[in-house]
Design a protein around this motif. Structure first.
Motif, short mmCIF file in Angstrom:
data_model
loop_
_atom_site.label_atom_id
_atom_site.label_comp_id
_atom_site.label_asym_id
_atom_site.label_seq_id
_atom_site.Cartn_x
_atom_site.Cartn_y
_atom_site.Cartn_z
N SER A 61 12.92 -31.20 15.32
CA SER A 61 14.31 -31.41 14.86
C SER A 61 14.20 -32.72 14.09
O SER A 61 15.19 -33.19 13.54
CB SER A 61 15.07 -31.86 16.07
OG SER A 61 14.73 -32.86 16.89
N ALA A 62 12.96 -33.16 13.40
CA ALA A 62 12.65 -34.26 12.61
C ALA A 62 13.22 -33.82 11.34
O ALA A 62 12.49 -33.10 10.60
CB ALA A 62 11.14 -34.65 12.61
N GLN A 63 13.81 -34.78 10.59
CA GLN A 63 14.16 -34.57 9.19
C GLN A 63 13.13 -35.49 8.35
O GLN A 63 12.48 -36.62 8.95
CB GLN A 63 15.64 -35.12 8.81
CG GLN A 63 16.55 -34.29 9.65
CD GLN A 63 18.01 -34.89 9.48
OE1 GLN A 63 18.26 -35.29 8.61
NE2 GLN A 63 18.46 -34.89 10.49
N VAL A 64 12.93 -35.02 7.19
CA VAL A 64 12.02 -35.57 6.26
C VAL A 64 12.87 -36.44 5.06
O VAL A 64 13.66 -35.49 4.65
CB VAL A 64 10.77 -34.73 5.71
CG1 VAL A 64 10.05 -35.65 4.65
CG2 VAL A 64 10.00 -33.96 6.68
N THR A 65 12.64 -37.84 4.93
CA THR A 65 13.52 -38.48 3.89
C THR A 65 12.46 -39.05 3.02
O THR A 65 11.40 -39.79 3.51
CB THR A 65 14.20 -39.39 4.68
OG1 THR A 65 15.10 -38.88 5.40
CG2 THR A 65 15.18 -40.16 3.50
N ALA A 66 12.51 -38.97 1.65
CA ALA A 66 11.64 -39.56 0.80
C ALA A 66 12.57 -39.82 -0.59
O ALA A 66 13.57 -39.65 -0.72
CB ALA A 66 10.32 -38.44 0.29
N ASN A 67 11.78 -40.61 -1.38
CA ASN A 67 12.32 -40.79 -2.62
C ASN A 67 12.48 -39.34 -3.75
O ASN A 67 12.79 -38.62 -3.42
CB ASN A 67 11.97 -42.04 -3.40
CG ASN A 67 12.13 -43.57 -2.68
OD1 ASN A 67 13.38 -43.47 -2.30
ND2 ASN A 67 11.36 -44.32 -2.94
N ASP A 68 11.58 -39.66 -4.62
CA ASP A 68 11.26 -38.36 -5.55
C ASP A 68 10.26 -37.45 -4.98
O ASP A 68 9.47 -37.81 -4.49
CB ASP A 68 10.98 -39.20 -7.16
CG ASP A 68 12.05 -39.73 -7.62
OD1 ASP A 68 13.28 -39.72 -7.11
OD2 ASP A 68 11.89 -40.44 -8.66
N LEU A 69 10.50 -36.04 -5.20
CA LEU A 69 9.52 -35.17 -4.99
C LEU A 69 9.21 -34.47 -6.20
O LEU A 69 9.82 -34.15 -6.79
CB LEU A 69 10.26 -34.22 -4.07
CG LEU A 69 9.40 -32.98 -3.93
CD1 LEU A 69 8.06 -33.41 -2.59
CD2 LEU A 69 10.29 -31.79 -3.06
N THR A 70 7.75 -34.57 -6.45
CA THR A 70 7.27 -34.20 -7.75
C THR A 70 5.99 -33.02 -7.37
O THR A 70 5.10 -33.39 -6.55
CB THR A 70 6.68 -35.32 -8.61
OG1 THR A 70 7.43 -36.08 -8.92
CG2 THR A 70 6.13 -34.44 -9.74
N LEU A 71 6.27 -31.80 -7.74
CA LEU A 71 5.23 -30.75 -7.50
C LEU A 71 4.47 -30.49 -8.84
O LEU A 71 5.33 -30.20 -9.96
CB LEU A 71 5.95 -29.59 -7.07
CG LEU A 71 6.92 -29.65 -5.74
CD1 LEU A 71 7.07 -28.20 -5.36
CD2 LEU A 71 5.66 -30.13 -4.62
N ASN A 72 3.45 -30.60 -8.72
CA ASN A 72 2.29 -30.14 -10.15
C ASN A 72 1.56 -29.06 -9.98
O ASN A 72 1.29 -28.75 -8.92
CB ASN A 72 1.71 -31.69 -10.59
CG ASN A 72 2.49 -32.72 -10.94
OD1 ASN A 72 3.35 -32.52 -11.40
ND2 ASN A 72 2.11 -33.84 -10.10
N ASN A 73 0.94 -28.87 -11.04
CA ASN A 73 0.03 -27.50 -11.06
C ASN A 73 0.53 -26.48 -10.28
O ASN A 73 1.73 -25.86 -10.74
CB ASN A 73 -1.33 -28.23 -10.36
CG ASN A 73 -1.76 -29.36 -11.22
OD1 ASN A 73 -1.70 -29.66 -12.46
ND2 ASN A 73 -2.24 -30.40 -10.41
N ASP A 74 0.13 -26.04 -9.34
CA ASP A 74 0.36 -24.82 -8.45
C ASP A 74 0.52 -25.14 -7.15
O ASP A 74 0.47 -24.13 -6.12
CB ASP A 74 -0.74 -23.53 -8.62
CG ASP A 74 -2.12 -24.20 -8.09
OD1 ASP A 74 -2.26 -25.23 -7.66
OD2 ASP A 74 -3.16 -23.34 -7.84
#
Length: 146
Positions: free
Chosen positions: A18-31
């Motif tokens: 039930s844990a939630q993940v909190t972060a600033n920006d999410l960047t996915l690169n390449n594949d």
């Protein structure tokens, strides 16, 4: 802090947690791949569903893939940009909310129902503005909040 994924798959490993993940920006690169999984005890997702991920801005670059699975919820306090070869898929019965805009230069898919018609809750993807730059849109584009 920020999350940057250059290769491999990232998820919250939900379902039994039930844990939630909190972060600033999410960047996915390449594949790189990102999968927002539903949290323990989740049902059809709505605005009231606890978000499995809460971030600011989302950038999908290269051939990266974002998937919000059935029953999962994602909230972003900023915008999402999908690059030319990247893709974002929002499964039926999921809820995603972007306080800012969504700009699609790649592939955007919002699944409206299951293939068996057993579950007919469409994916809800809300944003402040939707721009599709002649790119691929499967089923339906984002919903612009009024």
């Amino acid at each position: 802090g920020n999350i940057v994924v250059n290769k491999g798959k990232l998820s919250n490993n939900g379902h039994d947690f039930s844990a939630q993940v909190t972060a600033n920006d999410l960047t996915l690169n390449n594949d790189a791949e990102f999968e927002a999984q539903y949290l323990k005890g989740a049902s059809a997702a709505s605005e009231l569903t606890a978000a499995s991920w809460t971030v600011n801005n989302v950038a999908l670059n290269g051939k990266s893939i974002l998937t919000v699975e059935e029953k999962a919820a994602v909230k972003a306090n900023g915008s999402m940009t999908i690059a030319e070869d990247a893709s974002a898929t929002f499964e039926y019965s999921s809820y995603s909310e972007f306080a800012g805009s969504i700009t699609n230069n790649g592939t955007f898919e919002r699944v409206l129902s299951s293939t068996t018609n057993e579950k007919e809750n469409p994916a809800q993807v809300w944003c402040s503005a939707w721009t599709n730059n002649g790119s691929t849109v499967g089923n339906a584009g984002a919903q612009v909040a009024k």
